[in-house]
Design an enzyme around this catalytic site. Structure first.
Site, mmCIF file in Angstrom:
data_model
loop_
_atom_site.group_PDB
_atom_site.id
_atom_site.type_symbol
_atom_site.label_atom_id
_atom_site.label_comp_id
_atom_site.label_asym_id
_atom_site.label_seq_id
_atom_site.Cartn_x
_atom_site.Cartn_y
_atom_site.Cartn_z
ATOM 1 C CB SER A 409 0.612 7.308 -3.161
ATOM 2 O OG SER A 409 1.405 8.363 -2.746
ATOM 3 C CG HIS A 430 -2.019 5.134 -6.249
ATOM 4 N ND1 HIS A 430 -1.739 4.187 -5.311
ATOM 5 C CD2 HIS A 430 -0.896 5.889 -6.387
ATOM 6 C CE1 HIS A 430 -0.503 4.352 -4.891
ATOM 7 N NE2 HIS A 430 0.028 5.366 -5.530
ATOM 8 C CD GLU A 442 -3.795 0.938 -4.700
ATOM 9 O OE1 GLU A 442 -3.754 0.033 -3.874
ATOM 10 O OE2 GLU A 442 -3.411 2.103 -4.460
ATOM 11 C CG ASN A 480 1.610 3.166 -1.280
ATOM 12 O OD1 ASN A 480 2.386 2.271 -1.619
ATOM 13 N ND2 ASN A 480 1.552 4.325 -1.902
#
Ligand code: T1G
Length: 697
Positions: A409, A430, A442, A480
């Site tokens: 991540s 991801h 992602e 993130n």
């Protein structure tokens, strides 16, 4: 011989039957040209005395997918869709609608204005208007109750759920199901309308049975479940009017429809609709995706098992590896549970679940079992040394041409790729937890990732029913990275005087399903704690640090799974944890902070401004392709309120200069954290919006 009445509509006659053919690829959206063409075709066929019945069908993969959404918010040109519906309903010859493929929204309204409906088996129908912030605006709220009753219309119109031919038949929405080519079914059905074997009638002439109980039930339910949304409540109001005279009901529906069109929610929801599709346009799109016939997953924790579940649900076999048999057993149990959830949600049959678990899932401690996989997704502990070891080993095991993906991540995919001899075949995929439910992936593109590997990531996401967004390499990628920035603001607010409960409430009132502290409890606070400890050595010493979460974790109060975190979890609704309040008070005292009051507006402004600021930097750094990609990440991965369209659309509603003013004001308290992104300054100077950038401006 066929006669063109507009660019997208033609008609022909055969044996006393008039056929109206709709051809507005890809999905026959009811554009102005299509509406104009239908009205002209009806008029011409009515004028032809040899025509005894009319059938209308689509020459594309859909009957009509609804109003042309791209026309919303622009001046509407006559004939409008309600006029098209009236023209069909008032036609002096029996009119049959042949419903096939997408027959949604305005498409269904056209169909129920015909005098009979025959559907092909692949039908997808319903009133999805609420998902776009509007209501059925071409008589659906008035003809629906006449045809299928008030309760069924409320169900379809307020949920937007899509149904197939069988359910439509049961509901009375269609008269029969027939298999064949749309044109053949059209001819046959029109013949039957002539000889009376297919009954025809005008929907407007059917009586409506009053159902105040259903209306009350839906109004109450929506007040509780959809308090933020505008259009579902307007649906109920319009449907309630269906027991009165038809014309009055239509007038009210029209007025409420325009109230919806004018609401900012409509713009947000339509942006979300197009965002989902816009992200599938990416630079490597031209490359041919590789065939993926089987997938390997390394790691059977929550993420690995979730990824395996998502892949299995899409019909692909999975080989999952773990370190030992206990871990394998746990992974099997998690996957079994995930699939049971899918059965409960009606996405899978119990039989299919058993077949998947016994025949499509292989679990083993032997990684050489991955030698045949076309794609392997690594989902282990976030540690670069561990990932290096795995990718080096995989490189030796996997067949040439196999793609090696990491579900990391935030770690550097370039560094991971350096461990393998096949850097072109390494990519980040991801997923978001729970991976079999959350729609976002992602696709993280490293410096040497090959274009066809990127295209394969997108193709896989599509196959899994997910939304892929292309991201560049940086700590945390798109989502993130932005989260780790704005999440700090929630902690600052608490240190400075707000309570976790107030911050959560304010964000829920803004439209999020959960606030940031409840999310921490749900995710398990130990995970973020471990990440903070790992990063402690490299943390900027000038950065404001809030230790409240660390102190909560020191007590083992990791959140929901521990029975307590920011909240205490018992039988009833979670309640704020007084022991956390005590920690907060101590930390404030230690930092010499005198707490002050915050309004909910101040909370939302800080939280959202922080989100937008980092998003602007992510965009300027080229980590996201366009603002709409960031919107999609937050809509499909972070529970961002769909009716607000995403953080970048929100930013446009505030305006670059107003955002800069806010940041400068907040910077008076903490200049290290609050810094104006250069992109916002440029935007304020040039007047350019994020929407302009989406259009390439
Ligand atoms: N208007 C304009 N464009 C549309 C469209 C629409 N209604 N539906 C799809 N498109 C475009 C889409 O953007 C994409 O474009 C291409 O068609 C293929 O779509 C008066 C108020 C029909 C099930 O909500 O659910 O009627 O990206 O990639 O997976 O009461 O599209 O290729 O350039 O999604 O096969 C109600 C919305 C409108 C249906 C097909 N109708 N569409 O799915 O292909 S409101 C809807 C869908 C209304 C009346 C009112 C799906 C689909 P591009 P796609 P797909």
């Amino acid at each position: 011989m066929s006669t063109q009445t507009s660019d997208t509509v033609s008609y022909e006659t055969e044996d006393g039957i008039g056929l109206i053919v709709l051809n507005n690829a890809p999905v026959n959206a009811a554009s102005h040209d299509l509406r104009r063409g239908i009205c002209a075709a009806v008029a011409s066929l009515e004028a032809d005395e040899t025509v005894r019945a009319i059938a209308i069908y689509g020459a594309t993969r859909a009957f009509i997918a609804g109003a042309d959404i791209s026309e919303f918010g622009k001046p509407i040109k006559s004939p409008i869709l309600p006029e098209v519906c009236l023209a069909l309903e008032n036609c002096t010859r029996p009119v049959v609608a042949v419903m096939h493929g997408a027959t949604l929204g305005g498409g269904l309204e056209v169909a129920i204005s015909a005098h009979a409906r025959v559907a092909l088996p692949g039908l997808l129908t319903g009133f999805p208007e609420v998902t776009l912030g509007v209501l059925p605006g071409s008589g659906g709220t008035q003809r629906g109750p006449r045809l299928i009753g008030i309760a069924a219309t409320l169900d379809l119109a307020t949920t937007g759920r899509r149904i197939g031919a069988d359910e439509a038949l049961k509901m009375g929405l269609i008269d029969r199901i027939a298999d064949g080519e749309p044109r053949d079914v059209a001819l046959a059905s029109a013949r039957e309308a002539i000889d009376g074997t297919l009954a025809t009638r005008r929907t407007v002439d059917l009586p409506v049975t009053p159902d105040p109980a259903a209306l009350g039930r839906y109004a109450d339910k929506l007040a509780e479940t959809q308090p933020h949304l505008f259009s579902p409540h307007k649906c109920v109001e319009a449907i309630a009017a269906s027991t009165g005279p038809f014309d009055q009901g239509m007038e009210l529906e029209r007025k409420l429809f325009f109230d919806c069109i004018d609401s900012p929610q409509r713009a947000g929801l339509i942006h979300a609709f197009f965002a989902e599709r816009a992200v599938s346009k990416f630079p490597e799109q031209g490359a041919q995706a590789r065939d993926i016939g089987s997938v390997g997953v390394i790691g059977g924790g929550t993420m690995g098992s979730g990824i395996a579940s998502a892949v299995l649900l899409a019909g692909l076999p999975v080989t999952l590896t773990e370190r030992d048999d206990d871990a394998l057993e746990r992974a099997r149990a998690t996957i079994g549970g995930n699939l049971a959830g899918a059965v409960k949600r009606g996405k899978l049959s119990e039989d299919k679940r058993a077949v998947i678990l016994s025949q499509m899932l292989t679990t083993t401690t032997d990684q050489s079992a991955l030698s045949d996989a076309d794609l392997v997704i690594e989902a282990v502990f976030e540690d670069m040394a561990v990932k290096h070891e795995i990718f080096t080993r995989l490189d030796g095991i996997c067949k040439p041409g196999a793609i090696l993906a990491s579900n990391t991540s935030y770690l550097d995919i370039n560094e991971i790729a350096a461990a393998a001899q096949r850097p072109a075949e390494i990519v980040g995929l991801h997923f978001f937890s729970p991976a079999h439910v959350m729609r976002l992936i992602e696709v993280v593109v490293a410096d040497r990732t090959a274009p066809d590997v990127v295209a394969t990531g997108f193709a896989l996401a599509k196959r899994l029913g997910k939304v892929a967004v292309r991201a560049g390499v940086c700590d945390g990628f798109i989502g993130n990275r932005i989260l780790s920035h704005y999440r700090k603001v929630a902690d600052y607010l608490v240190m400075d005087g707000a309570s976790p409960r107030q911050v959560d409430r304010a964000m829920i009132d803004f439209g999020f399903a959960m606030g940031p502290f409840a999310v921490s409890d749900l995710a398990g606070m130990d995970i973020a704690w471990a990440a903070r400890k790992r990063k402690a050595a490299t943390r900027d010493p000038d950065e404001r640090y809030v230790a409240v979460a660390d102190r909560i974790c020191e007590n083992g109060w990791f959140g929901r799974k521990a029975g307590q975190g920011y909240y205490i979890y018992g039988d009833g609704a979670p309640v704020p944890n007084p022991k956390v309040d005590a920690i907060i008070a101590e930390e404030r005292a230690r930092a010499g902070i005198r707490p002050r009051d915050f309004t909910d507006t101040e909370i939302v402004d800080r939280y959202m401004t922080a989100m937008v600021s980092e998003a602007a930097r992510v965009l300027a750094d080229g980590i996201a392709l366009r603002p709409v990609d960031i919107d999609a990440v937050f809509l499909f991965g972070y529970g961002f309120p769909r009716h607000r369209g995403g953080p970048m659309m929100y930013a446009d509603t505030i305006g670059a200069q107003a955002l800069i003013d806010r940041i400068e004001c907040f910077a008076a308290e903490d200049a290290q954290y609050w810094q104006v992104p250069p992109l916002l300054r440029q935007m304020a100077e040039t007047g350019r919006s994020f929407a302009d950038m989406n259009k390439g401006g």
